[in-house]
Scaffold this motif. Structure first.
Motif, mmCIF file in Angstrom:
data_model
loop_
_atom_site.group_PDB
_atom_site.id
_atom_site.type_symbol
_atom_site.label_atom_id
_atom_site.label_comp_id
_atom_site.label_asym_id
_atom_site.label_seq_id
_atom_site.Cartn_x
_atom_site.Cartn_y
_atom_site.Cartn_z
ATOM 1 N N PRO A 157 0.805 -1.231 0.000
ATOM 2 C CA PRO A 157 0.000 0.000 0.000
ATOM 3 C C PRO A 157 0.837 1.280 0.000
ATOM 4 O O PRO A 157 0.476 2.256 -0.656
ATOM 5 C CB PRO A 157 -0.843 -0.121 1.269
ATOM 6 N N ARG A 158 1.952 1.287 0.735
ATOM 7 C CA ARG A 158 2.774 2.492 0.672
ATOM 8 C C ARG A 158 4.209 2.216 1.088
ATOM 9 O O ARG A 158 4.490 1.269 1.831
ATOM 10 C CB ARG A 158 2.199 3.621 1.523
ATOM 11 N N ALA A 159 5.079 3.093 0.600
ATOM 12 C CA ALA A 159 6.494 3.051 0.959
ATOM 13 C C ALA A 159 6.844 4.433 1.486
ATOM 14 O O ALA A 159 6.326 5.438 0.979
ATOM 15 C CB ALA A 159 7.334 2.712 -0.266
ATOM 16 N N VAL A 160 7.681 4.469 2.543
ATOM 17 C CA VAL A 160 8.053 5.750 3.130
ATOM 18 C C VAL A 160 9.572 5.833 3.220
ATOM 19 O O VAL A 160 10.231 4.873 3.654
ATOM 20 C CB VAL A 160 7.465 5.915 4.556
ATOM 21 N N ILE A 161 10.126 6.955 2.799
ATOM 22 C CA ILE A 161 11.556 7.226 2.941
ATOM 23 C C ILE A 161 11.700 8.250 4.056
ATOM 24 O O ILE A 161 11.085 9.326 3.999
ATOM 25 C CB ILE A 161 12.146 7.794 1.630
ATOM 26 N N GLY A 162 12.481 7.908 5.111
ATOM 27 C CA GLY A 162 12.609 8.826 6.237
ATOM 28 C C GLY A 162 13.947 8.659 6.925
ATOM 29 O O GLY A 162 14.715 7.741 6.606
ATOM 30 N N PRO A 163 14.243 9.529 7.892
ATOM 31 C CA PRO A 163 15.537 9.467 8.585
ATOM 32 C C PRO A 163 15.526 8.455 9.730
ATOM 33 O O PRO A 163 14.481 8.202 10.322
ATOM 34 C CB PRO A 163 15.695 10.883 9.141
ATOM 35 N N SER A 164 16.716 7.891 10.023
ATOM 36 C CA SER A 164 16.811 6.905 11.101
ATOM 37 C C SER A 164 17.338 7.522 12.393
ATOM 38 O O SER A 164 17.291 6.880 13.436
ATOM 39 C CB SER A 164 17.737 5.754 10.679
ATOM 40 N N ASP A 165 17.825 8.765 12.333
ATOM 41 C CA ASP A 165 18.518 9.344 13.494
ATOM 42 C C ASP A 165 17.590 10.117 14.427
ATOM 43 O O ASP A 165 17.853 11.269 14.760
ATOM 44 C CB ASP A 165 19.672 10.237 13.026
ATOM 45 N N ARG A 166 16.520 9.455 14.862
ATOM 46 C CA ARG A 166 15.608 10.067 15.834
ATOM 47 C C ARG A 166 14.889 8.914 16.533
ATOM 48 O O ARG A 166 14.827 7.813 15.992
ATOM 49 C CB ARG A 166 14.601 10.978 15.125
ATOM 50 N N PRO A 167 14.335 9.154 17.720
ATOM 51 C CA PRO A 167 13.635 8.059 18.395
ATOM 52 C C PRO A 167 12.426 7.611 17.579
ATOM 53 O O PRO A 167 11.825 8.425 16.874
ATOM 54 C CB PRO A 167 13.198 8.679 19.735
ATOM 55 N N ASP A 168 12.096 6.334 17.667
ATOM 56 C CA ASP A 168 10.944 5.759 16.953
ATOM 57 C C ASP A 168 10.913 6.131 15.472
ATOM 58 O O ASP A 168 9.890 6.611 14.956
ATOM 59 C CB ASP A 168 9.631 6.202 17.621
ATOM 60 N N PRO A 169 11.997 5.913 14.767
ATOM 61 C CA PRO A 169 12.045 6.312 13.350
ATOM 62 C C PRO A 169 11.013 5.589 12.487
ATOM 63 O O PRO A 169 10.519 6.175 11.512
ATOM 64 C CB PRO A 169 13.476 5.940 12.924
#
Lengths: 264, 264
Positions: B239-251
């Motif tokens: 249904p969806r793909a998300v590109i996001g950062p890993s350098d934060r809590p609960d990424p």
């Protein structure tokens, strides 16, 4: 009933006949070492392997952090990938697992390993080696039940989450005990335990419990660890352990038929 | 529903927040790369990584046999062991699998990869790279059903039994498709797809199908492969793909909440 087979995993051990045979068996776990690959990679990385002798005369690999890193690369990286690839190519659904995967091989770190250096007993403070205390067999049974062939090798992991080197023969014995295996087959490059190491015809075909201590006197170096592993397995309830050669067709069946040294 | 999370696996990517979060999730597969570890080990072995540019402008790692060997050591050996150890230490029953294990990632070898060298197009004859054509998801579902957390990375294996390098982002997309995952989360070291790579505030929050081609124009280098992976996943029914950062809590949760670039 499950069978646990141990091979060296690298040079000086004929692997192809073992893979040929295991690809046609079900309910089997393959355990591997791969010392010569660790040595070779250590040379290439400028960190040659070092060995030390304990006060009781046992020779072991040095596993300080730098050497342990080489061991992990060589065994979990190269040897395991090559064994799994070889089994896949023969039609077996092999899955490689180090002792760290799923906490499979739980080890206790050796406290104060001691080495004899220049005649003096020295404590090795940074040694990252241990002995397998428990096997989380559930991961293996889950895979076996689904038709996979687990390929297992060092390193292991401690309760504190440290990665440590363990002896692969003795790890195989623990795996066999934890699975309630029908047999442990330790394949190597000699016909079995020899009365005279230079005479292949001097094989001791069978070691009953009463003759255990006498037999141990014949065993030097790696063979000594194999005998100790065989004893571990039998003491853990495995009906028998067999030490035999891998460089012949159907090495596992022949070992189970008694063509080797049978410990029971 | 299953979730597939991809991380870089080595330097420049914050891994700890991802492991902290995944250790408390069930029904999740972690896919990793680890290019910087491959580069570092290649240097140490005197086989530094080489990259080439295809006629269409895509930059890829050279995977001739000598470089592929380094990749297998670094990814299947070091990166995977370290991720599994980190998850175990957080209480998760992680199990590392390369694409060779159980024939998990079936790849087709690139035929005649071409490189632009000194302005000339040259064919790379000994390239051992490919693209994932099929995922044998059964091995993953067997493990997930038993409460294990699969940790999956390159290499992959061809039908001919050759070990080949594959792109980890696009492998993750194939895994998500094969598992019928609810989402693919691609974690990286930037906030998402940026209109201006130098301005973190220029994140594009959402890419609907109609704006796909426009968005791709903003994507350079690694980000381009991530966008292609996101598209692969959505086209495979995720249904969806998300590109996001890993350098934060609960990424992972934050990415699923839309704090990144959502492709749907």
């Amino acid at each position: 009933m499950t069978l646990v087979v141990k091979v060296g995993g690298a040079d000086g051990n004929a692997i192809a006949p073992v893979l040929d045979e295991l690809a046609h068996r079900t309910d089997c776990v393959l355990v591997h070492g791969g010392s010569s690959e660790v040595d070779r990679l250590g040379e290439a990385l400028g960190r040659p392997s070092e060995y030390y002798t304990s006060p009781s005369g046992v020779v072991s690999r040095r596993s300080d952090p730098a050497h342990l890193e080489v061991l992990v690369l060589a065994l979990a990286g190269r040897v395991q990938t090559e064994l799994v690839r070889g089994l896949l190519a023969r039609g077996a659904r092999a899955v490689g697992l180090s002792g760290v995967d799923g906490g499979l091989l739980r080890a206790k770190r050796k406290e104060g390993a001691r080495a004899v250096i220049d005649g003096h007993v020295v404590r090795l403070h940074d040694d990252r080696s241990g002995s397998v205390e428990a096997v989380r067999a559930e991961l293996l049974t889950v895979l076996l039940r689904s038709g996979y062939l687990p390929v297992v090798g060092p390193p292991a992991v401690t309760d504190a989450g440290e990665v440590v080197n363990v002896d692969a023969d003795r790890a195989a014995a623990r795996v066999a005990g934890a699975l309630g295996a029908e047999a442990l087959v330790l394949l190597t490059n000699v016909p079995g335990l020899l009365r005279d190491p230079d005479d292949p015809a001097s094989r001791i075909p069978r070691i009953p419990r009463a003759e255990w201590e006498t037999a141990l006197a014949y065993a030097k170096g790696r063979m000594r660890k194999k005998l100790l592993a065989a004893r571990d397995a039998v003491e853990a309830g495995v009906p028998r352990a067999v030490i035999g050669p891998s460089d012949r067709p159907d090495p596992v069946r022949k070992a189970l038929d008694g063509e080797g040294t049978v410990i029971e």
